[in-house]
Design a protein around this motif. Structure first.
Motif, PDB file in Angstrom:
ATOM      1  N   GLU A 170      55.138  47.586  38.032  1.00 30.09           N
ATOM      2  CA  GLU A 170      54.379  46.422  38.325  1.00 30.09           C
ATOM      3  C   GLU A 170      53.016  46.932  39.495  1.00 30.09           C
ATOM      4  O   GLU A 170      52.157  45.981  39.260  1.00 30.09           O
ATOM      5  N   ALA A 171      53.187  47.700  40.274  1.00 26.82           N
ATOM      6  CA  ALA A 171      52.079  48.354  40.973  1.00 26.82           C
ATOM      7  C   ALA A 171      51.181  48.653  39.976  1.00 26.82           C
ATOM      8  O   ALA A 171      49.800  48.434  40.360  1.00 26.82           O
ATOM      9  N   LEU A 172      51.376  49.292  39.225  1.00 27.32           N
ATOM     10  CA  LEU A 172      50.112  49.900  38.048  1.00 27.32           C
ATOM     11  C   LEU A 172      49.596  48.987  37.514  1.00 27.32           C
ATOM     12  O   LEU A 172      48.309  48.842  37.357  1.00 27.32           O
ATOM     13  N   THR A 173      50.466  47.759  37.134  1.00 26.57           N
ATOM     14  CA  THR A 173      49.651  46.628  36.245  1.00 26.57           C
ATOM     15  C   THR A 173      48.800  45.757  37.025  1.00 26.57           C
ATOM     16  O   THR A 173      47.675  45.572  36.816  1.00 26.57           O
ATOM     17  N   GLN A 174      49.113  45.672  38.426  1.00 24.30           N
ATOM     18  CA  GLN A 174      48.367  44.860  39.325  1.00 24.30           C
ATOM     19  C   GLN A 174      46.933  45.847  39.556  1.00 24.30           C
ATOM     20  O   GLN A 174      45.893  45.050  39.633  1.00 24.30           O
ATOM     21  N   ALA A 175      46.980  47.092  39.665  1.00 25.83           N
ATOM     22  CA  ALA A 175      45.890  47.941  39.956  1.00 25.83           C
ATOM     23  C   ALA A 175      44.987  47.895  38.634  1.00 25.83           C
ATOM     24  O   ALA A 175      43.875  47.733  38.689  1.00 25.83           O
ATOM     25  N   GLN A 176      45.510  47.889  37.473  1.00 28.15           N
ATOM     26  CA  GLN A 176      44.782  47.780  36.373  1.00 28.15           C
ATOM     27  C   GLN A 176      44.104  46.390  36.214  1.00 28.15           C
ATOM     28  O   GLN A 176      42.852  46.509  35.941  1.00 28.15           O
ATOM     29  N   GLU A 177      44.778  45.504  36.299  1.00 26.68           N
ATOM     30  CA  GLU A 177      44.125  44.121  36.446  1.00 26.68           C
ATOM     31  C   GLU A 177      42.894  43.988  37.461  1.00 26.68           C
ATOM     32  O   GLU A 177      41.799  43.405  37.197  1.00 26.68           O
ATOM     33  N   ALA A 178      43.017  44.593  38.575  1.00 32.55           N
ATOM     34  CA  ALA A 178      42.066  44.617  39.547  1.00 32.55           C
ATOM     35  C   ALA A 178      40.902  45.189  39.128  1.00 32.55           C
ATOM     36  O   ALA A 178      39.687  44.907  39.337  1.00 32.55           O
ATOM     37  N   LEU A 179      40.947  46.597  38.430  1.00 32.77           N
ATOM     38  CA  LEU A 179      39.887  47.317  38.063  1.00 32.77           C
ATOM     39  C   LEU A 179      39.269  46.149  36.890  1.00 32.77           C
ATOM     40  O   LEU A 179      38.080  46.344  36.905  1.00 32.77           O
ATOM     41  N   ILE A 180      39.903  45.835  36.114  1.00 31.15           N
ATOM     42  CA  ILE A 180      39.306  44.891  34.945  1.00 31.15           C
ATOM     43  C   ILE A 180      38.420  43.871  35.463  1.00 31.15           C
ATOM     44  O   ILE A 180      37.197  43.772  35.010  1.00 31.15           O
ATOM     45  N   GLY A 181      39.029  42.998  36.457  1.00 36.37           N
ATOM     46  CA  GLY A 181      38.338  42.162  37.163  1.00 36.37           C
ATOM     47  C   GLY A 181      36.902  42.514  37.988  1.00 36.37           C
ATOM     48  O   GLY A 181      35.947  41.957  37.947  1.00 36.37           O
ATOM     49  N   TYR A 182      37.046  43.843  38.525  1.00 28.21           N
ATOM     50  CA  TYR A 182      35.766  44.440  39.219  1.00 28.21           C
ATOM     51  C   TYR A 182      34.819  44.576  37.853  1.00 28.21           C
ATOM     52  O   TYR A 182      33.491  44.261  38.205  1.00 28.21           O
ATOM     53  N   ALA A 183      34.906  45.139  36.649  1.00 34.72           N
ATOM     54  CA  ALA A 183      34.169  45.468  35.745  1.00 34.72           C
ATOM     55  C   ALA A 183      33.476  43.874  35.225  1.00 34.72           C
ATOM     56  O   ALA A 183      32.418  44.050  34.717  1.00 34.72           O
TER      57      ALA A 183
ATOM     58  N   THR B  87      41.370  50.966  29.113  1.00 42.94           N
ATOM     59  CA  THR B  87      40.542  51.568  27.800  1.00 42.94           C
ATOM     60  C   THR B  87      39.250  50.626  27.816  1.00 42.94           C
ATOM     61  O   THR B  87      39.331  49.383  28.133  1.00 42.94           O
ATOM     62  N   SER B  88      38.427  50.979  26.962  1.00 47.47           N
ATOM     63  CA  SER B  88      37.236  50.276  26.608  1.00 47.47           C
ATOM     64  C   SER B  88      37.497  48.958  25.784  1.00 47.47           C
ATOM     65  O   SER B  88      37.242  48.077  25.972  1.00 47.47           O
ATOM     66  N   GLU B  89      38.543  49.222  24.938  1.00 49.87           N
ATOM     67  CA  GLU B  89      38.781  47.980  24.060  1.00 49.87           C
ATOM     68  C   GLU B  89      39.555  47.055  25.177  1.00 49.87           C
ATOM     69  O   GLU B  89      39.289  45.831  25.156  1.00 49.87           O
ATOM     70  N   LEU B  90      40.209  47.246  26.126  1.00 54.92           N
ATOM     71  CA  LEU B  90      40.846  46.376  26.866  1.00 54.92           C
ATOM     72  C   LEU B  90      39.945  45.860  27.860  1.00 54.92           C
ATOM     73  O   LEU B  90      39.911  44.539  28.019  1.00 54.92           O
ATOM     74  N   LEU B  91      38.788  46.672  28.284  1.00 56.54           N
ATOM     75  CA  LEU B  91      37.937  46.067  29.092  1.00 56.54           C
ATOM     76  C   LEU B  91      37.180  45.015  28.458  1.00 56.54           C
ATOM     77  O   LEU B  91      36.807  44.014  28.882  1.00 56.54           O
ATOM     78  N   PHE B  92      36.573  45.482  27.111  1.00 55.05           N
ATOM     79  CA  PHE B  92      35.645  44.569  26.552  1.00 55.05           C
ATOM     80  C   PHE B  92      36.434  43.190  25.707  1.00 55.05           C
ATOM     81  O   PHE B  92      35.724  42.186  25.530  1.00 55.05           O
TER      82      PHE B  92
END
Length: 880
Positions: free
Chosen positions: A51-64, A303-308
């Motif tokens: 859960e902590a890792l997923t929240q961090a992942q979503e925050a990075l995507i939001g930043y990009a 990943t780039s695929e997830l980001l775009f």
């Protein structure tokens, strides 16, 4: 005594019951905890960490996804989406005092830069939770998360020579244990490399020191910023040479330029057997060789695929891509025209340099062309058929945008990037492009991914065979036209040297228009970018958007103050039909340059009156206020039918001139008409305010003597025919009738001579109908009906007291109640029905007051006969 004993017994039984319940709860809890298996505990820990890792992942995507907008806020334009923040390297190394003073010396902030950083440097540190707004994120063991970002995607040092798009290669590799002494890559192709990895460090292993830092702020997460104390293995050789950290300062950064990709292990617990074999989780059962845990980092990748995939859901990103394609099509169509109908290299990727003055990096949308040009293919042999959005079009060429990779496509090496087969997906497009064909097909817009629009869908645009702007027909001789477009320079020139009214050219012919020949669908908005330079100030120009269904590219308005937007130019072409909207760039002040703007019915900011009034024109109501240096304004369409207004000027000829406050020979009595095409771009006021009228009266010294003999000024109480139902009325505030509203019908007019107007101090609400005193009828929402007894009594009373309501020039809808004031007396708070039942003493007081008033009959009935008749007609017309 017995009662007390019984009460004590009840209390004791209650206490025993509470104690029994407590014992049962404690026992049940002990039984539950004692029976939890290690597997259940481990599963719960894994859930908390995930859960902590997923929240961090979503925050990075939001930043990009927000990166471009956030950079614009800081004054850095021209950067595209896709970049990620640096990690938190500690308050002593973040060096962010100049970029984010609110984060300076604080924990959880991203680093700005540091010594040794570069465009190919991958950085590892703690997750920047304060910058991303998540708060300190911890794993199941209470440790704050760590984070590694590839040098290709770190935001501080973007590489101007390397494109940032969905094909940008990361510099990270992910490796896993497979029962051998060496880790093997889990990446199938270079495009699958993660651009970032977020780590849960887990509990400390042998050799790791997590004591508090003596130099950095660690109030929230504790510990220190030495990466090897958190990320595994503690001994590099224990994991086949793979480490989740670097050497050097705090093990936080290192050069990962290709082909030196940084290998990371993020698959949780890894055991090492005594013979060196590495196993995920536990060693095989009954293994004679002892096993020991050498790594327990758990990670999740970005990943780039997830980001775009996420970024493509942003309307801002899609709009930018489509705006880039729009600009390219416009530039290419003019380039093809200037080149004689086709390009020298008809089938190729777009060849313009990054600094291309038409669609390069400095053109809107800023920064997109150098990052996405490798996706753009141009086929311009001279004539092609492009089926765009299902509609076949004859074009001079086709522009194709390749979008994301499809199955079997790779764009990681120079030879792969040189192959159209790795970009164009549609067989028709690929075959035509590689085989000099002339047929292309695809949708026109880069859109969200869907079942009917996959991520790899080719986008196709038709390149028209005409220039991007065409000039409307002119009334001037060939070579003297005021609108000229040069496709080679993409420059529109308005005006021409020595083509002016003082050079034997008719003023009515000095107009010109140029249009984009294509129509655009409404409902989704549009963007337009242009720059202009004024070399010799003339009348100005209007940037307009008009109805493409009613107007062609040959329409144009009149010259001078019309600016080609409004008016009728006399037959060279058709006027611009509504609906239309424009931004006016007016460089000349149309006021006092001729007498048409100096009369009382024009825009007269200073209240100055000049003669003669014979220069007053309704179609010259475009007088500008007092300004210096020009102005900009929004202009739009006026009436959809002829505008009918009270007469305002002398009577030659119709419909432009007609008299003020009198009947004009040969015209509709008391009415002046304004054509719909003239009722645009109106600046001035049709009527003046009472302040201006008062100033004019004071200057003249004799009331309205400033007006010529035989004319009377606009006034309250002037006779007016009853308007027809549904006709445009003065003051109509419907948004599609701007001219009427701009004439300012609610401005109060000077009173008629001899009349005395007094506003009531308190109104009396009488009825939910408008009552016509003269005709004896009342009017409500359902139309006219015979007056009732109450209204008839009210009318008789008003006639007796001389309290007819003062009638004004107002075009507002009929009120739902009428306001009555009673001479100079304080009006009653009671309804009229109650007022009729007042005492005789009060009635005697009112009659006594009327007898003492001048004339003894009430001031209203002492007005001159024509004015009295006019007022009665005004009330009868239903405008009172």
């Amino acid at each position: 005594m017995k009662r007390r004993q019984r009460s004590l017994g009840r209390n004791q039984r209650g206490f025993v019951m509470i104690a029994l319940v407590a014992l049962l709860v404690v026992g049940g809890l002990y039984f539950y905890l004692s029976n939890l298996s290690p597997e259940m505990i481990q599963a719960r820990r894994q859930q908390l960490t995930a859960e902590a890792l997923t929240q961090a992942q979503e925050a990075l995507i939001g930043y990009a996804v927000r990166y471009r907008e956030e950079q614009l806020k800081t004054g850095t334009p021209g950067v595209v989406y896709g970049y990620l923040p640096l990690p938190d390297l500690g308050s002593t190394r973040n060096n962010n005092q100049l970029t984010d003073s609110g984060c300076y010396l604080k924990e959880g902030c991203e680093a700005y830069n540091f010594l040794g950083n570069g465009i190919n440097v991958t950085v590892i540190g703690r997750f920047p939770w304060r910058t991303l707004g998540t708060g300190p994120l911890r794993d199941a063991h209470g440790e704050c998360l760590w984070y590694a970002v590839s040098g290709s995607h770190q935001r501080n040092l973007p590489d101007p020579t390397r494109a940032m798009n969905w094909d940008t290669l990361s510099q990270l590799d992910v490796r896993v244990a497979n029962g051998t002494a060496a880790m093997v890559s889990a990446i199938a192709s270079a495009h699958d490399r993660p651009i970032a990895v977020i780590f849960s460090p887990g509990p400390p292993l042998a050799g790791q020191d997590r004591s508090a830092s003596a130099t950095d702020n660690v109030a929230e997460c504790g510990g220190n910023y030495v990466a090897s104390n958190y990320l595994d293995p503690a001994v590099a050789a224990n994991l086949g040479g793979v480490t989740n950290y670097f050497s050097g300062t705090n093990g936080a950064s290192g050069d990962t330029s290709p082909p030196n990709d940084k290998a990371l292990s993020a698959n949780s617990v890894i055991n090492r057997r005594s013979d060196g074999a590495l196993w995920v989780s536990n060693c095989p059962p009954n293994d004679p060789s002892p096993c020991a845990i050498v790594a327990n980092d758990t990670g999740v990748t970005v990943t780039s695929e997830l980001l775009f995939r996420t970024l493509r859901g942003s309307s801002a990103f899609r709009t930018d891509i489509n705006a880039m394609l729009d600009r390219m099509v416009g530039c290419l169509r003019d380039e093809i025209i200037a080149a004689g109908g086709s390009l020298a290299t008809p089938y190729a990727k777009i060849a313009g340099a990054d600094a291309n003055t038409c669609y390069g990096t400095g053109m809107d949308p800023l920064g997109y062309y150098p990052n996405y040009k490798e996706m753009v293919f141009v086929a311009a042999p001279g004539t092609v058929t492009a089926t765009v959005d299902g509609v076949a079009q004859s074009c001079s060429g086709a522009l194709m945008f390749a979008s994301q990779r499809g199955s079997g496509q790779s764009r990681s090496t120079t030879p792969e990037k040189a192959s159209p087969a790795n970009y164009l997906e549609d067989p028709t497009n690929l075959t035509s492009f590689t085989g000099a064909g002339t047929t292309f097909v695809g949708p026109s817009l880069f859109a969200q991914v869907s079942a009917g629009h996959p991520a790899h869908q080719d986008i196709v645009r038709c390149i028209p065979a005409t220039a991007s702007m065409v000039a409307a027909p002119s009334a001037l001789p060939p070579g003297a036209e005021l609108s000229q477009y040069d496709p080679a320079t993409r420059t529109l020139t308005l005006g021409r040297v020595n083509v002016e009214s003082d050079q034997s050219y008719g003023a009515s012919s000095l107009f010109g228009c140029a249009w984009i020949p294509e129509t655009r669908a409404t409902g989704s908005g549009f963007r337009s970018y242009f720059k202009f330079n004024i070399l010799d100030p003339g009348d100005g120009f209007v940037f307009a958007s008009v109805d493409g269904d009613r107007n062609s590219a040959s329409v144009c308005g009149a010259g001078e103050q019309h600016l080609g937007y409004s008016g009728n130019n006399g037959g060279a072409n058709s006027p611009i039909l509504y609906p239309k909207l424009g931004i006016e760039f007016d460089t000349r002040r149309n006021y006092r340059s001729n007498l048409a703007f100096s009369d009382p019915v024009g825009f007269d900011p200073g209240g100055h009156l000049s003669l003669p009034l014979s220069t007053s024109y309704l179609n010259n109501g475009r007088a500008d206020p007092n300004y210096a240096g020009g102005h900009m304004g929004i202009v739009y369409w006026g009436g959809e039918t002829a505008f009918s207004a009270p007469a305002t000027a002398p009577a030659t000829p119709a419909p432009h001139r007609c008299s003020a406050c009198r009947l004009s020979p040969g015209l509709t009595p008391g009415i002046c008409n304004l054509k719909p095409e003239e009722d645009d771009n109106v600046h001035g006021q049709f009527r003046r305010s009472s302040r201006h009228a008062a100033a004019a009266t004071q200057r003249s010294g004799t009331g309205h003597a400033a007006f010529p003999a035989g004319l009377s000024p606009p006034c309250r109480g002037q006779a007016r025919p009853k308007p027809e139902l549904g006709a445009d009325q003065p003051g109509d505030t419907h948004p599609r009738r701007s001219g009427a509203r701009l004439f300012g019908p609610r401005r109060q007019q000077p009173p008629c001579p001899g009349s005395h107007h007094r506003q009531p101090r308190r109104p009396v609400r009488v009825a939910n109908h408008r009552f016509d005193c003269a005709s004896g009828r009342r009017y409500g929402t359902g139309g006219g009906t015979d007056a009732g007894p109450q209204q008839r009594r009210l009318c008789r009373r008003r006639r007796r007291l001389g309290t007819y309501r003062q009638c004004r020039r107002s075009s507002r809808p009929a009120p739902r109640h009428i306001l009555v004031h009673q001479g100079r007396h304080r009006p009653s708070r009671q309804p009229v029905a109650a007022a009729e039942r007042r005492s005789s003493r009060r009635r005697q007081q009112r009659h006594r007051h009327r007898a003492l008033s001048p004339g003894g009959q009430g001031r209203r009935h002492r007005q001159p006969g024509p004015e009295r008749a006019a007022n009665r007609r005004w009330c009868s017309a239903g405008r009172g």
